[in-house]
Design an enzyme around this catalytic site. Sequence first.
Site, mmCIF file in Angstrom:
data_model
loop_
_atom_site.group_PDB
_atom_site.id
_atom_site.type_symbol
_atom_site.label_atom_id
_atom_site.label_comp_id
_atom_site.label_asym_id
_atom_site.label_seq_id
_atom_site.Cartn_x
_atom_site.Cartn_y
_atom_site.Cartn_z
ATOM 1 N N ARG A 264 6.891 -6.380 3.049
ATOM 2 C CA ARG A 264 5.596 -6.846 2.547
ATOM 3 C C ARG A 264 5.592 -6.670 1.037
ATOM 4 O O ARG A 264 5.760 -5.555 0.534
ATOM 5 C CB ARG A 264 4.423 -6.103 3.162
ATOM 6 C CG ARG A 264 3.082 -6.632 2.586
ATOM 7 C CD ARG A 264 1.891 -6.332 3.421
ATOM 8 N NE ARG A 264 1.474 -4.924 3.359
ATOM 9 C CZ ARG A 264 0.307 -4.520 3.869
ATOM 10 N NH1 ARG A 264 -0.533 -5.381 4.443
ATOM 11 N NH2 ARG A 264 -0.023 -3.226 3.829
ATOM 12 N N ASP B 194 16.735 -11.308 -2.809
ATOM 13 C CA ASP B 194 18.071 -10.969 -3.331
ATOM 14 C C ASP B 194 18.504 -9.579 -2.872
ATOM 15 O O ASP B 194 19.698 -9.328 -2.680
ATOM 16 C CB ASP B 194 18.086 -11.036 -4.856
ATOM 17 C CG ASP B 194 18.152 -12.472 -5.384
ATOM 18 O OD1 ASP B 194 18.032 -12.655 -6.606
ATOM 19 O OD2 ASP B 194 18.312 -13.400 -4.551
ATOM 20 N N HIS C 253 0.800 -1.233 0.000
ATOM 21 C CA HIS C 253 0.000 0.000 0.000
ATOM 22 C C HIS C 253 0.829 1.277 0.000
ATOM 23 O O HIS C 253 0.282 2.371 0.056
ATOM 24 C CB HIS C 253 -0.949 -0.007 1.198
ATOM 25 C CG HIS C 253 -2.051 -1.019 1.076
ATOM 26 N ND1 HIS C 253 -2.888 -1.074 -0.010
ATOM 27 C CD2 HIS C 253 -2.419 -2.036 1.881
ATOM 28 C CE1 HIS C 253 -3.749 -2.077 0.152
ATOM 29 N NE2 HIS C 253 -3.488 -2.678 1.267
ATOM 30 N N GLU D 179 -6.806 -12.496 5.555
ATOM 31 C CA GLU D 179 -7.558 -11.239 5.717
ATOM 32 C C GLU D 179 -8.830 -11.226 4.872
ATOM 33 O O GLU D 179 -9.206 -10.209 4.294
ATOM 34 C CB GLU D 179 -6.682 -10.045 5.375
ATOM 35 C CG GLU D 179 -5.839 -10.191 4.151
ATOM 36 C CD GLU D 179 -4.781 -9.102 4.036
ATOM 37 O OE1 GLU D 179 -4.836 -8.122 4.812
ATOM 38 O OE2 GLU D 179 -3.920 -9.182 3.154
ATOM 39 N N ASP E 83 -8.687 -5.347 5.873
ATOM 40 C CA ASP E 83 -9.194 -6.132 4.739
ATOM 41 C C ASP E 83 -10.219 -7.163 5.190
ATOM 42 O O ASP E 83 -11.228 -7.393 4.523
ATOM 43 C CB ASP E 83 -8.040 -6.817 4.008
ATOM 44 C CG ASP E 83 -7.280 -5.848 3.111
ATOM 45 O OD1 ASP E 83 -6.069 -5.685 3.308
ATOM 46 O OD2 ASP E 83 -7.919 -5.233 2.233
HETATM 47 O O1 LIG Z 1 -5.877 -5.548 6.337
HETATM 48 C C1 LIG Z 1 -5.112 -4.925 7.082
HETATM 49 O O2 LIG Z 1 -5.457 -4.293 8.110
HETATM 50 C C2 LIG Z 1 -3.669 -4.940 6.739
HETATM 51 O O3 LIG Z 1 -3.219 -5.816 6.028
HETATM 52 C C3 LIG Z 1 -2.859 -3.760 7.169
HETATM 53 C C4 LIG Z 1 -3.129 -2.640 6.197
HETATM 54 O O4 LIG Z 1 -2.747 -3.053 4.895
HETATM 55 C C5 LIG Z 1 -2.334 -1.398 6.585
HETATM 56 O O5 LIG Z 1 -2.045 -0.654 5.432
HETATM 57 C C6 LIG Z 1 -3.092 -0.540 7.543
HETATM 58 O O6 LIG Z 1 -4.325 -0.188 6.974
#
Ligand SMILES: O=C(O)C(=O)C[C@H](O)[C@@H](O)CO
Length: 255
Positions: free
Chosen positions: A73, A87, A48, A152, A178
């Site tokens: 991530r 790598d 993100h 998630e 999520d």
């Molecule tokens: O679903 C979530 O919560 C995460 O995986 C963390 C978010 O991606 C993070 O950007 C906070 O919103």
Amino acid sequence: MPAPKNMFKQALKDGKRQIGCWLSFAEEVTAEVMGTAGFDWLVIDGEHAANDIRSIRAQLMALEASVSHPVVRVPIGETWIIKQVLDAGAQTVLVPMVDSAEQARELVRAVTYPPEGTRGVGAAAARATRFGEITDYVKTAGDEICLLVQVESRAGIAALDDILAVEGIDGVFIGPADLSTDMGLHGNSADPEVRAVIADAIARIAASGKAPGCLGTTDEAVQAYLDMGTQFMAVGLDVVLLAQAARAKARQWLS
Ligand SMILES: O=C(O)C(=O)C[C@H](O)[C@@H](O)CO
């Protein structure tokens, strides 16, 4: 010379609580600043934040001297990006949106060299081997790579027991934003229904012997997830911390 010891992976194996934070600026200087705070781990967010392999590498370099363990991530669980971040020197990889045991098995193969896995061998020129200085990297890297997957969604929760049975997965992170959205609650991770699903998932992960992880964006949520038994706990995001502090300062002096 073997691959460096992954102290974060060892801490998870030892059952130690690990407190971390998200890095969402996609800038090495802010990673370096956050690396002075003292967190156990820091997530370089390729999903993100506006990251690419070069900015991920730059942040790994910026955190080289920090006590905080860098967790990268990836944007998606595909072999091409996993091989690139490994790598580049990542030893711990967090993969979002894992919904099945087959996905999990594919990810284990992606972080493993042949014949057991599918990770391509680029060790001679890789930052991960200190450009060839770590001569036994290919032989020893696997033991020091920590693979964390994110569950998630409702599908992922339904498949959680099968995912937990996959050897080579070191920890499972429950993504509250999520998961709550997939449950039709538009990111409202504080909803009691979401909290109940997260609590059950954390308990199952812990019972399996793998490390449960989560992220709280308020102190109330962090404490709730810790009380559920979360082991690798992210307690905020650098962007949010700065925004909140700046707005508070502005209100303090502009009012
Ligand atoms: O679903 C979530 O919560 C995460 O995986 C963390 C978010 O991606 C993070 O950007 C906070 O919103």
